[in-house]
Scaffold this active site. Structure first.
Site, PDB file in Angstrom:
ATOM      1  N   SER A  29       5.485  -4.887  10.618  1.00  0.00           N
ATOM      2  CA  SER A  29       5.797  -3.530  10.170  1.00  0.00           C
ATOM      3  C   SER A  29       6.380  -3.551   8.748  1.00  0.00           C
ATOM      4  O   SER A  29       5.713  -3.958   7.810  1.00  0.00           O
ATOM      5  CB  SER A  29       6.736  -2.856  11.181  1.00  0.00           C
ATOM      6  OG  SER A  29       6.901  -1.500  10.913  1.00  0.00           O
ATOM      7  N   ASP A  38      14.100   7.168 -10.518  1.00  0.00           N
ATOM      8  CA  ASP A  38      13.903   6.051 -11.460  1.00  0.00           C
ATOM      9  C   ASP A  38      13.959   4.713 -10.730  1.00  0.00           C
ATOM     10  O   ASP A  38      14.661   3.799 -11.118  1.00  0.00           O
ATOM     11  CB  ASP A  38      14.955   6.093 -12.565  1.00  0.00           C
ATOM     12  CG  ASP A  38      16.383   5.996 -12.030  1.00  0.00           C
ATOM     13  OD1 ASP A  38      16.576   6.185 -10.809  1.00  0.00           O
ATOM     14  OD2 ASP A  38      17.297   5.734 -12.826  1.00  0.00           O
ATOM     15  N   HIS A  47       1.614  -0.427  17.650  1.00  0.00           N
ATOM     16  CA  HIS A  47       2.371  -1.009  16.546  1.00  0.00           C
ATOM     17  C   HIS A  47       3.134  -2.266  16.950  1.00  0.00           C
ATOM     18  O   HIS A  47       3.444  -3.106  16.106  1.00  0.00           O
ATOM     19  CB  HIS A  47       3.348   0.038  16.000  1.00  0.00           C
ATOM     20  CG  HIS A  47       3.974  -0.322  14.704  1.00  0.00           C
ATOM     21  ND1 HIS A  47       3.278  -0.347  13.508  1.00  0.00           N
ATOM     22  CD2 HIS A  47       5.252  -0.685  14.394  1.00  0.00           C
ATOM     23  CE1 HIS A  47       4.097  -0.698  12.529  1.00  0.00           C
ATOM     24  NE2 HIS A  47       5.296  -0.913  13.039  1.00  0.00           N
TER      25      HIS A  47
END
Length: 429
Positions: A143, A350, A403
């Site tokens: 994952s 940023d 998953h």
């Protein structure tokens, strides 16, 4: 530094603790990083290569093994296995509400920014060089561990022999909004599958949501149980037994004659939704997509507004998935100390770049990835796009697993075979 050596059945274990800079770009303050080394007791004296396991998350600590089944047993046949507690988790200078309560909003946001993939990779490289002999090692990323793998390949490929990824190739153009745009329809499909399997729970959840909407249902820790907190339990729908766990939870959700919900139900809801064990999962969930200019700006919440089927008063009640919302930091006790900092993180525009696209395109380290076609958390289309843009990458696409497919013995064996069949990993130091 080795702090303990002991034996678990089938595994000789060494615990390592190292001090590392909080900020690798400007070393000053330090934190501790913990790693657990496992080896087959019969091969402890051999010069075996290392396999670093990169845990899912973000904010996930390394596994605490109790046996050698599954991928771990396979890996111990060839490797020393290194289980890293990523910074801020487990025994690695755990970052929780008590720490965050002592920090102001800006100080807390700046502090959290040091717990992303770039810092975790720098920690791993420090361990590789100082503790584990400096030779190349292989990685197995589950994952979010796949996100860490691509950052590792971007900035320190010289430390890697081969990389294995299960359910976690990130988009190389990180965009939280695009991730959730793709995610909500898949979560809706998982809900539909759940109600097809357990159609009587459409009525269960409707009655339960109506009761919660009135208010006054309190969890054992004092938090109010809201409809949206109940919906958040759908995060489990992406795992193989997730539907069954939800079924058995709802099976005990009927109120008594006085309208009170059973204590056992409330305790289970608290355990599954408190984030007490992994608050960084919530605090950093959207920040893992921050790379270069652009704010994440609560992308999951903004996208949810475009899907009225997920409204709290919609029926059947739809559960949400791996989405973190701003209300959680007001309503969930373990997350409240993080609220001022995560609000600033959501505005940050940023971020340092997480991936070096040119270096990844020219990558020579073998990369084998299991892409689960129906993965609820990591879009298979984005994963395949990434596999096509990374040199020496192979993708095995399957719809046999959810998953958590890494728990099936076939998965790691298949990825190992893919790398072996092209000549194995890079062995030069």
């Amino acid at each position: 530094m080795i702090t303990a050596t002991y034996t678990i059945p089938g595994m000789r274990v060494r615990d390592h603790v190292e001090r590392v800079p909080l900020d690798w770009t400007d070393p000053g303050a330090t934190i501790t990083v913990f790693a657990r080394e496992l080896v087959d007791p019969a091969r402890d004296g051999e010069d075996l290569p290392c396999l670093l396991y990169l845990q899912g998350g973000p904010g996930g600590k390394g596994p605490r093994p109790v046996g050698t089944s599954g991928w771990l047993g396979q890996a111990l046949e060839r490797y020393r296995v290194i289980l890293l507690d990523q910074r801020g988790t487990g025994r690695s200078s755990r970052l929780d509400g008590r720490v965050m309560s002592a920090l102001g909003a800006k100080e807390g946001a700046d502090h959290l920014a040091f717990f992303r993939a770039d810092s975790i990779v720098a920690d791993a490289e420090h361990l590789r060089k100082k503790v584990f002999g400096g030779r190349r090692w292989s990685t197995l990323g589950q994952s979010y561990g796949g996100f860490l793998t691509l950052t590792y390949l971007s900035y320190a490929p010289e430390g890697l022999s081969a990389c294995y990824v299960t359910g976690g190739l990130p988009s190389l153009d990180p965009d939280a909004e695009e991730v959730y745009r793709r995610t909500y329809p898949r979560v809706a499909a998982k809900n539909a599958a759940f109600y097809r399997r357990y159609p009587h729970h459409a009525d269960t959840t409707a009655k339960l949501a109506d009761l919660l909407a009135v208010g006054g249902v309190i969890l054992p820790d004092g938090d109010r149980l809201t409809v949206r907190r109940l919906q958040s339990l759908g995060i489990d729908f992406g795992m193989k037994p997730g539907y069954e766990r939800m079924h058995w939870l709802l099976d005990e959700a009927a109120p008594d004659d006085e309208g009170r919900l059973p204590e056992t139900f409330l305790h289970q809801v608290l355990t599954r939704s408190s984030y007490a064990d992994n608050p960084l999962f919530a605090a950093l969930q959207e920040s893992i997509y921050g790379s270069g200019p652009g704010a994440t700006a609560w992308a999951a919440q903004r996208e949810r507004a475009r899907h009225p089927a997920f409204a709290e008063d919609a029926r059947p009640l739809l559960f949400t998935g791996e989405m973190i919302y701003p209300w959680m930091f007001a309503e969930i006790r373990a997350l409240r100390p993080f609220r001022p900092a995560v609000e600033l993180l959501a505005e940050r525009d940023d971020w340092p770049a997480l991936y070096d696209l040119d270096r990844l395109a020219a990558n020579e380290v073998p990369l084998a990835a299991a892409v689960y076609y129906d993965d609820m958390y990591v879009d298979s289309g984005l994963q395949l796009d990434t596999a096509a843009r990374v040199g020496n990458a192979q993708a095995w696409v399957t719809n046999e697993y959810e998953h958590d497919g890494i728990g099936e013995e076939r998965v790691f064996a298949r990825l190992s075979a893919l790398v072996r069949d092209i000549g194995g990993g890079i062995t030069s130091e």
